[in-house]
Design a protein around this motif. Structure first.
Motif, PDB file in Angstrom:
ATOM      1  N   PHE A 190     -61.920  16.968 -83.651  1.00  0.00           N
ATOM      2  CA  PHE A 190     -60.852  16.130 -84.172  1.00  0.00           C
ATOM      3  C   PHE A 190     -59.632  16.021 -83.269  1.00  0.00           C
ATOM      4  O   PHE A 190     -58.915  15.044 -83.328  1.00  0.00           O
ATOM      5  CB  PHE A 190     -60.401  16.637 -85.549  1.00  0.00           C
ATOM      6  N   LEU A 191     -59.394  17.001 -82.428  1.00  0.00           N
ATOM      7  CA  LEU A 191     -58.131  17.030 -81.704  1.00  0.00           C
ATOM      8  C   LEU A 191     -58.208  16.585 -80.256  1.00  0.00           C
ATOM      9  O   LEU A 191     -57.193  16.266 -79.661  1.00  0.00           O
ATOM     10  CB  LEU A 191     -57.516  18.436 -81.785  1.00  0.00           C
ATOM     11  N   THR A 192     -59.373  16.562 -79.661  1.00  0.00           N
ATOM     12  CA  THR A 192     -59.471  16.124 -78.268  1.00  0.00           C
ATOM     13  C   THR A 192     -59.406  14.603 -78.212  1.00  0.00           C
ATOM     14  O   THR A 192     -59.764  13.923 -79.180  1.00  0.00           O
ATOM     15  CB  THR A 192     -60.785  16.607 -77.608  1.00  0.00           C
ATOM     16  N   PRO A 193     -58.957  14.044 -77.094  1.00  0.00           N
ATOM     17  CA  PRO A 193     -58.840  12.583 -76.996  1.00  0.00           C
ATOM     18  C   PRO A 193     -60.152  11.851 -77.257  1.00  0.00           C
ATOM     19  O   PRO A 193     -60.158  10.768 -77.812  1.00  0.00           O
ATOM     20  CB  PRO A 193     -58.365  12.354 -75.559  1.00  0.00           C
ATOM     21  N   GLN A 194     -61.284  12.428 -76.857  1.00  0.00           N
ATOM     22  CA  GLN A 194     -62.572  11.774 -77.079  1.00  0.00           C
ATOM     23  C   GLN A 194     -63.261  12.296 -78.331  1.00  0.00           C
ATOM     24  O   GLN A 194     -64.407  11.987 -78.577  1.00  0.00           O
ATOM     25  CB  GLN A 194     -63.497  11.985 -75.877  1.00  0.00           C
ATOM     26  N   GLY A 195     -62.581  13.095 -79.129  1.00  0.00           N
ATOM     27  CA  GLY A 195     -63.176  13.685 -80.314  1.00  0.00           C
ATOM     28  C   GLY A 195     -63.270  12.704 -81.464  1.00  0.00           C
ATOM     29  O   GLY A 195     -62.851  11.549 -81.386  1.00  0.00           O
ATOM     30  N   LEU A 196     -63.795  13.203 -82.563  1.00  0.00           N
ATOM     31  CA  LEU A 196     -63.993  12.388 -83.751  1.00  0.00           C
ATOM     32  C   LEU A 196     -62.688  11.776 -84.246  1.00  0.00           C
ATOM     33  O   LEU A 196     -62.666  10.649 -84.733  1.00  0.00           O
ATOM     34  CB  LEU A 196     -64.633  13.250 -84.848  1.00  0.00           C
ATOM     35  N   GLY A 197     -61.598  12.493 -84.099  1.00  0.00           N
ATOM     36  CA  GLY A 197     -60.311  11.984 -84.537  1.00  0.00           C
ATOM     37  C   GLY A 197     -59.951  10.666 -83.868  1.00  0.00           C
ATOM     38  O   GLY A 197     -59.336   9.794 -84.485  1.00  0.00           O
ATOM     39  N   ALA A 198     -60.351  10.501 -82.609  1.00  0.00           N
ATOM     40  CA  ALA A 198     -60.074   9.249 -81.900  1.00  0.00           C
ATOM     41  C   ALA A 198     -60.770   8.076 -82.584  1.00  0.00           C
ATOM     42  O   ALA A 198     -60.233   6.970 -82.651  1.00  0.00           O
ATOM     43  CB  ALA A 198     -60.519   9.347 -80.447  1.00  0.00           C
ATOM     44  N   TYR A 199     -61.962   8.317 -83.126  1.00  0.00           N
ATOM     45  CA  TYR A 199     -62.711   7.245 -83.781  1.00  0.00           C
ATOM     46  C   TYR A 199     -62.138   6.884 -85.141  1.00  0.00           C
ATOM     47  O   TYR A 199     -62.446   5.843 -85.691  1.00  0.00           O
ATOM     48  CB  TYR A 199     -64.186   7.621 -83.904  1.00  0.00           C
ATOM     49  N   LEU A 200     -61.307   7.756 -85.678  1.00  0.00           N
ATOM     50  CA  LEU A 200     -60.670   7.464 -86.955  1.00  0.00           C
ATOM     51  C   LEU A 200     -59.398   6.652 -86.769  1.00  0.00           C
ATOM     52  O   LEU A 200     -58.807   6.196 -87.729  1.00  0.00           O
ATOM     53  CB  LEU A 200     -60.354   8.779 -87.692  1.00  0.00           C
ATOM     54  N   SER A 201     -59.012   6.446 -85.534  1.00  0.00           N
ATOM     55  CA  SER A 201     -57.796   5.687 -85.234  1.00  0.00           C
ATOM     56  C   SER A 201     -58.153   4.226 -84.957  1.00  0.00           C
ATOM     57  O   SER A 201     -59.308   3.829 -85.031  1.00  0.00           O
ATOM     58  CB  SER A 201     -57.106   6.290 -84.010  1.00  0.00           C
ATOM     59  N   ASP A 202     -57.143   3.453 -84.617  1.00  0.00           N
ATOM     60  CA  ASP A 202     -57.352   2.067 -84.200  1.00  0.00           C
ATOM     61  C   ASP A 202     -57.189   1.919 -82.691  1.00  0.00           C
ATOM     62  O   ASP A 202     -57.024   0.812 -82.192  1.00  0.00           O
ATOM     63  CB  ASP A 202     -56.360   1.145 -84.919  1.00  0.00           C
ATOM     64  N   ASP A 203     -57.232   3.021 -81.960  1.00  0.00           N
ATOM     65  CA  ASP A 203     -57.026   3.016 -80.518  1.00  0.00           C
ATOM     66  C   ASP A 203     -58.242   2.390 -79.812  1.00  0.00           C
ATOM     67  O   ASP A 203     -59.351   2.897 -79.925  1.00  0.00           O
ATOM     68  CB  ASP A 203     -56.824   4.449 -80.023  1.00  0.00           C
ATOM     69  N   PRO A 204     -58.054   1.294 -79.081  1.00  0.00           N
ATOM     70  CA  PRO A 204     -59.165   0.646 -78.388  1.00  0.00           C
ATOM     71  C   PRO A 204     -59.857   1.557 -77.372  1.00  0.00           C
ATOM     72  O   PRO A 204     -61.033   1.369 -77.074  1.00  0.00           O
ATOM     73  CB  PRO A 204     -58.520  -0.546 -77.679  1.00  0.00           C
ATOM     74  N   GLN A 205     -59.158   2.537 -76.843  1.00  0.00           N
ATOM     75  CA  GLN A 205     -59.798   3.431 -75.878  1.00  0.00           C
ATOM     76  C   GLN A 205     -60.899   4.254 -76.536  1.00  0.00           C
ATOM     77  O   GLN A 205     -61.837   4.673 -75.868  1.00  0.00           O
ATOM     78  CB  GLN A 205     -58.764   4.321 -75.213  1.00  0.00           C
ATOM     79  N   ALA A 206     -60.817   4.478 -77.840  1.00  0.00           N
ATOM     80  CA  ALA A 206     -61.896   5.175 -78.542  1.00  0.00           C
ATOM     81  C   ALA A 206     -63.172   4.339 -78.494  1.00  0.00           C
ATOM     82  O   ALA A 206     -64.260   4.880 -78.323  1.00  0.00           O
ATOM     83  CB  ALA A 206     -61.496   5.468 -79.986  1.00  0.00           C
ATOM     84  N   CYS A 207     -63.025   3.037 -78.615  1.00  0.00           N
ATOM     85  CA  CYS A 207     -64.193   2.153 -78.529  1.00  0.00           C
ATOM     86  C   CYS A 207     -64.769   2.152 -77.116  1.00  0.00           C
ATOM     87  O   CYS A 207     -65.949   1.905 -76.917  1.00  0.00           O
ATOM     88  CB  CYS A 207     -63.816   0.732 -78.925  1.00  0.00           C
ATOM     89  N   ASN A 208     -63.935   2.427 -76.147  1.00  0.00           N
ATOM     90  CA  ASN A 208     -64.359   2.407 -74.748  1.00  0.00           C
ATOM     91  C   ASN A 208     -64.839   3.772 -74.269  1.00  0.00           C
ATOM     92  O   ASN A 208     -65.123   3.940 -73.091  1.00  0.00           O
ATOM     93  CB  ASN A 208     -63.213   1.904 -73.864  1.00  0.00           C
ATOM     94  N   ASN A 209     -64.970   4.754 -75.155  1.00  0.00           N
ATOM     95  CA  ASN A 209     -65.495   6.065 -74.752  1.00  0.00           C
ATOM     96  C   ASN A 209     -66.912   5.957 -74.222  1.00  0.00           C
ATOM     97  O   ASN A 209     -67.336   6.745 -73.394  1.00  0.00           O
ATOM     98  CB  ASN A 209     -65.465   7.056 -75.919  1.00  0.00           C
ATOM     99  N   CYS A 210     -67.645   5.003 -74.722  1.00  0.00           N
ATOM    100  CA  CYS A 210     -69.026   4.806 -74.284  1.00  0.00           C
ATOM    101  C   CYS A 210     -69.022   3.786 -73.139  1.00  0.00           C
ATOM    102  O   CYS A 210     -68.474   2.690 -73.277  1.00  0.00           O
ATOM    103  CB  CYS A 210     -69.846   4.289 -75.454  1.00  0.00           C
ATOM    104  N   HIS A 211     -69.650   4.142 -72.023  1.00  0.00           N
ATOM    105  CA  HIS A 211     -69.569   3.285 -70.828  1.00  0.00           C
ATOM    106  C   HIS A 211     -70.144   1.891 -71.037  1.00  0.00           C
ATOM    107  O   HIS A 211     -69.770   0.961 -70.343  1.00  0.00           O
ATOM    108  CB  HIS A 211     -70.255   3.964 -69.635  1.00  0.00           C
TER     109      HIS A 211
END
Length: 161
Positions: free
Chosen positions: A25-46
């Motif tokens: 939940f706390l790392t930038p690429q963790g599950l918590g990022a996917y619970l946000s609206d941050d577009p970089q979470a969508c870009n975690n996958c190449h």
């Protein structure tokens, strides 16, 4: 003595579980990022690099993020979609079933269309077929949200249509 060992082992396991959940939940690429609206979470996958780059350089970047277009805006529907699509994406990624060309499925097409109309209702209200579901905004405006995406192997989107 045996009870103390069990408590110690249980304590270690408990600490590991808490640490693991914290990492999720706390790392930038963790599950918590996917619970946000941050577009970089969508870009975690190449495989999303082209879509992210296209959006990053397109006009919609100033007014919308991924979830504004790709998820419903109502509370339960948004989270149901995020969970369902997230599980689907993890499945495709971990089983190496990522298609060469990613396309929106029918549900995503309906969601994107509803969000186009939600933001641009005054513009599209007089357009025949758009509000009745006979055609989609992105049939004509395919490159608006993500820009003109390029691929060395496939050319531009407009060349592939």
């Amino acid at each position: 003595m045996r009870t103390t060992v069990y408590w110690a082992i249980g304590g270690v396991i408990g600490v590991l579980i808490v640490a693991g959940l914290g990492a999720l939940f706390l790392t930038p690429q963790g599950l918590g990022a996917y619970l946000s609206d941050d577009p970089q979470a969508c870009n975690n996958c190449h495989v999303m690099n082209a879509s992210y780059e296209g959006w990053f350089h397109a006009a919609h970047r100033r007014v919308a993020v991924c979830n504004d277009c790709h998820t419903p805006h109502e509370f339960p529907a948004k989270w149901a979609t995020k969970v369902t699509k997230g599980i689907q994406h993890v499945y495709f990624y971990t089983t190496y079933q990522i298609p060469a060309q990613i396309r929106a499925d029918p549900l995503t097409q309906q969601i994107v269309q509803a969000n186009c109309v939600r933001c641009h209702f005054n513009t599209v209200s007089g357009q025949s077929g758009l509000l009745q579901g006979e055609r989609f905004c992105f049939d004509c405006h395919r490159t608006v949200a993500h820009g003109e995406r390029r691929s060395i192997a496939f050319g531009t989107l407009s060349e592939r249509r």
